[in-house]
Design a protein around this motif. Structure first.
Motif, PDB file in Angstrom:
ATOM      1  N   UNK A  43       0.818  -1.218   0.000  1.00 41.12           N
ATOM      2  CA  UNK A  43       0.000   0.000   0.000  1.00 41.12           C
ATOM      3  C   UNK A  43       0.845   1.259   0.000  1.00 41.12           C
ATOM      4  N   UNK A  44       1.872   1.310   0.820  1.00 42.38           N
ATOM      5  CA  UNK A  44       2.763   2.462   0.875  1.00 42.38           C
ATOM      6  C   UNK A  44       3.528   2.650  -0.421  1.00 42.38           C
ATOM      7  N   UNK A  45       3.957   1.530  -1.005  1.00 45.41           N
ATOM      8  CA  UNK A  45       4.691   1.612  -2.277  1.00 45.41           C
ATOM      9  C   UNK A  45       3.795   2.129  -3.400  1.00 45.41           C
ATOM     10  N   UNK A  46       2.553   1.701  -3.405  1.00 47.55           N
ATOM     11  CA  UNK A  46       1.621   2.160  -4.427  1.00 47.55           C
ATOM     12  C   UNK A  46       1.321   3.663  -4.263  1.00 47.55           C
ATOM     13  N   UNK A  47       1.157   4.104  -3.017  1.00 49.10           N
ATOM     14  CA  UNK A  47       0.931   5.525  -2.773  1.00 49.10           C
ATOM     15  C   UNK A  47       2.161   6.349  -3.145  1.00 49.10           C
ATOM     16  N   UNK A  48       3.353   5.819  -2.877  1.00 47.87           N
ATOM     17  CA  UNK A  48       4.593   6.494  -3.265  1.00 47.87           C
ATOM     18  C   UNK A  48       4.645   6.656  -4.785  1.00 47.87           C
ATOM     19  N   UNK A  49       4.328   5.584  -5.500  1.00 49.66           N
ATOM     20  CA  UNK A  49       4.330   5.650  -6.964  1.00 49.66           C
ATOM     21  C   UNK A  49       3.276   6.620  -7.484  1.00 49.66           C
ATOM     22  N   UNK A  50       2.126   6.675  -6.834  1.00 47.77           N
ATOM     23  CA  UNK A  50       1.078   7.599  -7.258  1.00 47.77           C
ATOM     24  C   UNK A  50       1.517   9.047  -7.047  1.00 47.77           C
ATOM     25  N   UNK A  51       2.164   9.317  -5.913  1.00 49.71           N
ATOM     26  CA  UNK A  51       2.613  10.684  -5.628  1.00 49.71           C
ATOM     27  C   UNK A  51       3.682  11.126  -6.621  1.00 49.71           C
ATOM     28  N   UNK A  52       4.630  10.249  -6.909  1.00 46.09           N
ATOM     29  CA  UNK A  52       5.689  10.626  -7.846  1.00 46.09           C
ATOM     30  C   UNK A  52       5.194  10.593  -9.291  1.00 46.09           C
ATOM     31  N   UNK A  53       4.288   9.714  -9.599  1.00 46.65           N
ATOM     32  CA  UNK A  53       3.739   9.658 -10.951  1.00 46.65           C
ATOM     33  C   UNK A  53       2.950  10.907 -11.305  1.00 46.65           C
ATOM     34  N   UNK A  54       2.329  11.510 -10.309  1.00 48.35           N
ATOM     35  CA  UNK A  54       1.580  12.744 -10.552  1.00 48.35           C
ATOM     36  C   UNK A  54       2.508  13.861 -11.014  1.00 48.35           C
ATOM     37  N   UNK A  55       3.756  13.841 -10.547  1.00 46.99           N
ATOM     38  CA  UNK A  55       4.720  14.859 -10.970  1.00 46.99           C
ATOM     39  C   UNK A  55       5.025  14.718 -12.459  1.00 46.99           C
ATOM     40  N   UNK A  56       5.126  13.488 -12.948  1.00 48.33           N
ATOM     41  CA  UNK A  56       5.371  13.282 -14.375  1.00 48.33           C
ATOM     42  C   UNK A  56       4.216  13.840 -15.211  1.00 48.33           C
ATOM     43  N   UNK A  57       3.002  13.604 -14.765  1.00 42.39           N
ATOM     44  CA  UNK A  57       1.837  14.121 -15.492  1.00 42.39           C
ATOM     45  C   UNK A  57       1.785  15.647 -15.442  1.00 42.39           C
ATOM     46  N   UNK A  58       2.034  16.210 -14.280  1.00 46.11           N
ATOM     47  CA  UNK A  58       2.012  17.668 -14.146  1.00 46.11           C
ATOM     48  C   UNK A  58       3.143  18.302 -14.955  1.00 46.11           C
ATOM     49  N   UNK A  59       4.314  17.701 -14.917  1.00 43.95           N
ATOM     50  CA  UNK A  59       5.448  18.228 -15.679  1.00 43.95           C
ATOM     51  C   UNK A  59       5.185  18.213 -17.166  1.00 43.95           C
ATOM     52  N   UNK A  60       4.614  17.136 -17.641  1.00 45.50           N
ATOM     53  CA  UNK A  60       4.289  17.054 -19.067  1.00 45.50           C
ATOM     54  C   UNK A  60       3.259  18.112 -19.447  1.00 45.50           C
ATOM     55  N   UNK A  61       2.276  18.338 -18.594  1.00 46.55           N
ATOM     56  CA  UNK A  61       1.254  19.348 -18.876  1.00 46.55           C
ATOM     57  C   UNK A  61       1.859  20.749 -18.887  1.00 46.55           C
ATOM     58  N   UNK A  62       2.764  21.019 -17.967  1.00 53.91           N
ATOM     59  CA  UNK A  62       3.408  22.334 -17.915  1.00 53.91           C
ATOM     60  C   UNK A  62       4.229  22.571 -19.177  1.00 53.91           C
ATOM     61  N   UNK A  63       5.026  21.581 -19.562  1.00 58.06           N
ATOM     62  CA  UNK A  63       5.874  21.737 -20.745  1.00 58.06           C
ATOM     63  C   UNK A  63       5.040  21.830 -22.019  1.00 58.06           C
ATOM     64  N   UNK A  64       3.957  21.073 -22.096  1.00 51.15           N
ATOM     65  CA  UNK A  64       3.080  21.156 -23.265  1.00 51.15           C
ATOM     66  C   UNK A  64       2.405  22.524 -23.360  1.00 51.15           C
ATOM     67  N   UNK A  65       2.022  23.070 -22.226  1.00 52.74           N
ATOM     68  CA  UNK A  65       1.369  24.380 -22.259  1.00 52.74           C
ATOM     69  C   UNK A  65       2.344  25.470 -22.693  1.00 52.74           C
TER      70      UNK A  65
END
Length: 86
Positions: A43-65
């Motif tokens: 559970x902790x590992x999955x939450x860790x991956x979700x928290x860090x994975x959100x940064x990849x999505x946000x970063x891609x959105x920022x760079x695309x914008x």
């Protein structure tokens, strides 16, 4: 006055974008490490991956914008040039 303050919160170039993405990543890893201590195991590992994975999505959105904003500015310049020639 509000416009001057508002301009402080606008990402203008790629360097600023990468600095913001780096700050998001630091916060996400800190949050993820606390998830690992609060929720040991899968559970902790999955939450860790979700928290860090959100940064990849946000970063891609920022760079695309930023890319889209640059393309729009170029198109406006081309239209202005075409209108002046016509």
């Amino acid at each position: 006055m509000l416009q001057k303050i508002g301009r402080l919160f606008v990402i203008k170039n790629r360097l600023e974008a990468f600095v913001i993405i780096y700050a998001l990543a630091l916060g996400a890893t800190a949050r993820g490490s606390s998830y690992l201590t609060q929720y040991p195991g899968l559970g902790g590992k999955m939450l860790f991956l979700a928290a860090t994975g959100a940064v990849f999505l946000a970063g891609a959105a920022i760079l695309d914008s930023l890319k889209a904003k640059k393309e729009i500015e170029e198109l406006r310049a081309q239209l202005a040039e075409a209108n002046q020639q016509a």
